[in-house]
Design a protein around this motif. Structure first.
Motif, PDB file in Angstrom:
ATOM      1  N   GLN A 265     -11.403-123.678 -42.843  1.00  0.00           N
ATOM      2  CA  GLN A 265     -11.658-122.925 -44.070  1.00  0.00           C
ATOM      3  C   GLN A 265     -10.919-121.593 -44.136  1.00  0.00           C
ATOM      4  O   GLN A 265     -10.699-121.041 -45.217  1.00  0.00           O
ATOM      5  CB  GLN A 265     -13.155-122.677 -44.273  1.00  0.00           C
ATOM      6  CG  GLN A 265     -13.819-121.784 -43.248  1.00  0.00           C
ATOM      7  CD  GLN A 265     -14.579-122.575 -42.204  1.00  0.00           C
ATOM      8  OE1 GLN A 265     -14.224-123.729 -41.928  1.00  0.00           O
ATOM      9  NE2 GLN A 265     -15.609-121.992 -41.646  1.00  0.00           N
ATOM     10  N   TYR A 266     -10.497-121.086 -42.984  1.00  0.00           N
ATOM     11  CA  TYR A 266      -9.787-119.804 -42.996  1.00  0.00           C
ATOM     12  C   TYR A 266      -8.442-119.887 -43.700  1.00  0.00           C
ATOM     13  O   TYR A 266      -7.881-118.867 -44.112  1.00  0.00           O
ATOM     14  CB  TYR A 266      -9.597-119.296 -41.564  1.00  0.00           C
ATOM     15  CG  TYR A 266     -10.877-118.840 -40.898  1.00  0.00           C
ATOM     16  CD1 TYR A 266     -11.915-118.294 -41.621  1.00  0.00           C
ATOM     17  CD2 TYR A 266     -11.035-118.966 -39.514  1.00  0.00           C
ATOM     18  CE1 TYR A 266     -13.093-117.883 -41.021  1.00  0.00           C
ATOM     19  CE2 TYR A 266     -12.207-118.555 -38.890  1.00  0.00           C
ATOM     20  CZ  TYR A 266     -13.235-118.012 -39.650  1.00  0.00           C
ATOM     21  OH  TYR A 266     -14.385-117.598 -39.031  1.00  0.00           O
ATOM     22  N   VAL A 267      -7.901-121.098 -43.867  1.00  0.00           N
ATOM     23  CA  VAL A 267      -6.633-121.272 -44.581  1.00  0.00           C
ATOM     24  C   VAL A 267      -6.782-120.816 -46.036  1.00  0.00           C
ATOM     25  O   VAL A 267      -5.853-120.261 -46.624  1.00  0.00           O
ATOM     26  CB  VAL A 267      -6.181-122.748 -44.505  1.00  0.00           C
ATOM     27  CG1 VAL A 267      -5.019-123.017 -45.440  1.00  0.00           C
ATOM     28  CG2 VAL A 267      -5.792-123.096 -43.074  1.00  0.00           C
TER      29      VAL A 267
ATOM     30  N   GLY B 246      -1.472-122.250 -42.814  1.00  0.00           N
ATOM     31  CA  GLY B 246      -1.864-123.591 -43.215  1.00  0.00           C
ATOM     32  C   GLY B 246      -2.552-124.283 -42.058  1.00  0.00           C
ATOM     33  O   GLY B 246      -2.714-123.699 -40.982  1.00  0.00           O
ATOM     34  N   TYR B 247      -2.979-125.526 -42.265  1.00  0.00           N
ATOM     35  CA  TYR B 247      -3.597-126.268 -41.176  1.00  0.00           C
ATOM     36  C   TYR B 247      -2.873-127.595 -40.982  1.00  0.00           C
ATOM     37  O   TYR B 247      -2.267-128.145 -41.913  1.00  0.00           O
ATOM     38  CB  TYR B 247      -5.093-126.491 -41.418  1.00  0.00           C
ATOM     39  CG  TYR B 247      -5.434-127.514 -42.467  1.00  0.00           C
ATOM     40  CD1 TYR B 247      -5.628-128.855 -42.126  1.00  0.00           C
ATOM     41  CD2 TYR B 247      -5.561-127.145 -43.807  1.00  0.00           C
ATOM     42  CE1 TYR B 247      -5.940-129.802 -43.089  1.00  0.00           C
ATOM     43  CE2 TYR B 247      -5.868-128.094 -44.769  1.00  0.00           C
ATOM     44  CZ  TYR B 247      -6.052-129.414 -44.415  1.00  0.00           C
ATOM     45  OH  TYR B 247      -6.355-130.347 -45.376  1.00  0.00           O
TER      46      TYR B 247
ATOM     47  N   VAL C  64     -19.241-131.707 -53.625  1.00  0.00           N
ATOM     48  CA  VAL C  64     -18.736-130.339 -53.787  1.00  0.00           C
ATOM     49  C   VAL C  64     -17.771-130.043 -52.644  1.00  0.00           C
ATOM     50  O   VAL C  64     -18.164-130.083 -51.473  1.00  0.00           O
ATOM     51  CB  VAL C  64     -19.887-129.314 -53.797  1.00  0.00           C
ATOM     52  CG1 VAL C  64     -19.341-127.896 -53.953  1.00  0.00           C
ATOM     53  CG2 VAL C  64     -20.870-129.628 -54.924  1.00  0.00           C
ATOM     54  N   TYR C  65     -16.504-129.745 -52.973  1.00  0.00           N
ATOM     55  CA  TYR C  65     -15.477-129.525 -51.956  1.00  0.00           C
ATOM     56  C   TYR C  65     -14.788-128.177 -52.177  1.00  0.00           C
ATOM     57  O   TYR C  65     -14.725-127.678 -53.302  1.00  0.00           O
ATOM     58  CB  TYR C  65     -14.420-130.630 -51.998  1.00  0.00           C
ATOM     59  CG  TYR C  65     -14.962-132.003 -51.692  1.00  0.00           C
ATOM     60  CD1 TYR C  65     -15.227-132.388 -50.378  1.00  0.00           C
ATOM     61  CD2 TYR C  65     -15.223-132.912 -52.721  1.00  0.00           C
ATOM     62  CE1 TYR C  65     -15.737-133.657 -50.094  1.00  0.00           C
ATOM     63  CE2 TYR C  65     -15.730-134.168 -52.441  1.00  0.00           C
ATOM     64  CZ  TYR C  65     -15.983-134.539 -51.125  1.00  0.00           C
ATOM     65  OH  TYR C  65     -16.488-135.776 -50.847  1.00  0.00           O
ATOM     66  N   PRO C  66     -14.231-127.603 -51.117  1.00  0.00           N
ATOM     67  CA  PRO C  66     -13.495-126.343 -51.251  1.00  0.00           C
ATOM     68  C   PRO C  66     -12.100-126.588 -51.826  1.00  0.00           C
ATOM     69  O   PRO C  66     -11.605-127.732 -51.789  1.00  0.00           O
ATOM     70  CB  PRO C  66     -13.406-125.845 -49.804  1.00  0.00           C
ATOM     71  CG  PRO C  66     -13.397-127.099 -48.986  1.00  0.00           C
ATOM     72  CD  PRO C  66     -14.305-128.048 -49.707  1.00  0.00           C
ATOM     73  N   PRO C  67     -11.437-125.562 -52.335  1.00  0.00           N
ATOM     74  CA  PRO C  67     -10.092-125.715 -52.894  1.00  0.00           C
ATOM     75  C   PRO C  67      -9.012-125.714 -51.813  1.00  0.00           C
ATOM     76  O   PRO C  67      -7.997-125.024 -51.923  1.00  0.00           O
ATOM     77  CB  PRO C  67      -9.963-124.495 -53.809  1.00  0.00           C
ATOM     78  CG  PRO C  67     -10.807-123.458 -53.151  1.00  0.00           C
ATOM     79  CD  PRO C  67     -11.974-124.201 -52.555  1.00  0.00           C
ATOM     80  N   ALA C  68      -9.232-126.481 -50.764  1.00  0.00           N
ATOM     81  CA  ALA C  68      -8.255-126.615 -49.682  1.00  0.00           C
ATOM     82  C   ALA C  68      -7.495-127.921 -49.862  1.00  0.00           C
ATOM     83  O   ALA C  68      -8.050-128.898 -50.377  1.00  0.00           O
ATOM     84  CB  ALA C  68      -8.948-126.606 -48.321  1.00  0.00           C
ATOM     85  N   LYS C  69      -6.256-127.953 -49.433  1.00  0.00           N
ATOM     86  CA  LYS C  69      -5.438-129.151 -49.547  1.00  0.00           C
ATOM     87  C   LYS C  69      -6.104-130.311 -48.802  1.00  0.00           C
ATOM     88  O   LYS C  69      -6.482-130.185 -47.646  1.00  0.00           O
ATOM     89  CB  LYS C  69      -4.053-128.872 -48.966  1.00  0.00           C
ATOM     90  CG  LYS C  69      -3.090-130.045 -49.077  1.00  0.00           C
ATOM     91  CD  LYS C  69      -1.744-129.688 -48.462  1.00  0.00           C
ATOM     92  CE  LYS C  69      -0.784-130.863 -48.534  1.00  0.00           C
ATOM     93  NZ  LYS C  69       0.535-130.530 -47.919  1.00  0.00           N
ATOM     94  N   GLU C  70      -6.268-131.441 -49.495  1.00  0.00           N
ATOM     95  CA  GLU C  70      -6.853-132.656 -48.925  1.00  0.00           C
ATOM     96  C   GLU C  70      -8.221-132.392 -48.274  1.00  0.00           C
ATOM     97  O   GLU C  70      -8.551-132.934 -47.224  1.00  0.00           O
ATOM     98  CB  GLU C  70      -5.900-133.289 -47.905  1.00  0.00           C
ATOM     99  CG  GLU C  70      -4.572-133.726 -48.524  1.00  0.00           C
ATOM    100  CD  GLU C  70      -3.675-134.451 -47.537  1.00  0.00           C
ATOM    101  OE1 GLU C  70      -3.714-134.128 -46.324  1.00  0.00           O
ATOM    102  OE2 GLU C  70      -2.932-135.339 -47.980  1.00  0.00           O
TER     103      GLU C  70
END
Length: 342
Positions: A239-241, A249-250, A303-309
């Motif tokens: 989540q820190y990304v 990035g991750y 419910v998901y965070p706005p992180a890639k994939e």
């Protein structure tokens, strides 16, 4: 029945009546739903936790705006939160109403009977596998651990594709991670490698130590070092990304070890209604959407965070086991000479 016997039975009934509330008074009373008016009279809730300030600040503002109840928050890494809470508890002067952190850390406090029972109504739709059978720990998010990297200094073709790739000589001295001899969550992460590496997990740990990683205080310190270029890669929370501005990035992987973050009410909370109301808020639909918007992986379905994939990360999570207090102590003792040579 004689008059004397009647009197004795009446006296015994009175004794039991007054004795019963004192046996587990805090624990049973805290199992009741929060009283809004009582919470407002209490006026504040004191929280010890590991949530980074920028995330907790958002939660605090939402809670305070909704209920006009002040939040006092003290943050540290998991080890320090447990140490402070236990020290105060054992001294009979707990200064906290609520504790939040990784499940492994809170289980250490649960073993000392620090928490009361409280099941927030807003958690009814949460996955059953996260729920504590004793009702003392309330999960509100999960924290997948991954490999983070500097997107300006590491080309996509150079990225590791697995944890084993971290052992490539080109990464020696360029990996950041918390010190597992001091940071409980990292010790837990390394210990859980047995799930995928069987008896060879310790061989991997020793090889990782030979890479001379840049050891830090906690997971939250790792992304800062990556953004500054002090480390090219790092082991930390995915989540820190989203939460840390900068070139970070991750690495996509087929497995992400993860742990639920729990939140619990002190069995001796000075502000029990405000404490329970805060937990209800953080688990509510409003709170969960607000938290997910910051990059966190929450437990509200869909419910998901706005992180890639982000959905793929959620599907590939492997949940960690939690060492006991004695196991953790031994793990950290074993890791000290491996990583620090002491």
């Amino acid at each position: 029945m004689t008059i004397l016997t009647t009197v004795r039975l009446f006296a015994l009934s009175l004794a039991l009546l007054f004795l019963t509330p004192t046996v587990g008074l805090d624990r049973d009373a805290s199992a009741q739903a929060p009283n809004l008016e009582a919470a407002k009279r209490e006026g504040k809730v004191v929280i010890y936790g590991t949530v980074v300030p920028q995330i907790m600040s958002l939660i605090e503002k939402g809670f305070e705006a909704k209920y006009a109840i002040k939040v006092e928050y003290w943050r540290a890494d998991a080890t320090k939160v447990v140490e402070r809470a236990l020290t105060e508890w054992r001294a009979g002067r707990p200064g906290f109403d609520v504790v939040t952190g990784a499940r492994g850390a809170l289980l250490l406090l649960k073993e000392e009977n620090v928490f009361s029972k409280y099941i927030a109504p807003s958690t009814e739709g949460f996955p059953a596998k996260f729920k504590d059978k004793d009702g003392q720990l309330t999960s509100w998010r999960v924290t997948p651990v991954g490999v983070l990297y500097n997107t300006e200094l590491v080309k996509s073709a150079e990225l590791p594709r697995s944890l084993d790739d971290l052992l490539d000589s080109k990464w020696q001295g360029k990996i950041g991670m918390p010190d597992p001899s001091r940071h409980a969550s990292t010790a837990q992460f390394l210990w859980n490698l047995e799930k995928i590496k069987d008896e060879k997990w310790m061989d991997f740990v020793k090889a990782l130590a030979r890479q001379k990683p840049y050891l830090m205080e906690s997971y939250s310190s790792v992304p800062t070092a990556i953004i500054r270029g002090e480390s090219l890669l790092g082991i930390s929370y995915v989540q820190y990304v989203v939460q840390q501005p900068g070139p970070i990035g991750y690495v996509p992987m087929d497995k992400y070890f993860t742990d639920p973050s729990d939140i619990s009410v002190s069995a001796k909370a000075a502000n029990p209604n405000a404490a329970k109301l805060f937990i209800e808020y953080i688990c509510s639909s409003e709170g969960q959407k607000k938290i997910a918007g910051t990059g966190e992986f929450v437990l509200s379905p869909g419910v998901y965070p706005p992180a890639k994939e982000a959905e793929k990360v959620a599907r590939n999570m492997v949940f960690m086991d939690n060492p006991t207090a004695d196991q953790l102590k031994k793990l950290q003792s074993d890791f000290r000479p491996i990583f620090l040579g002491q």
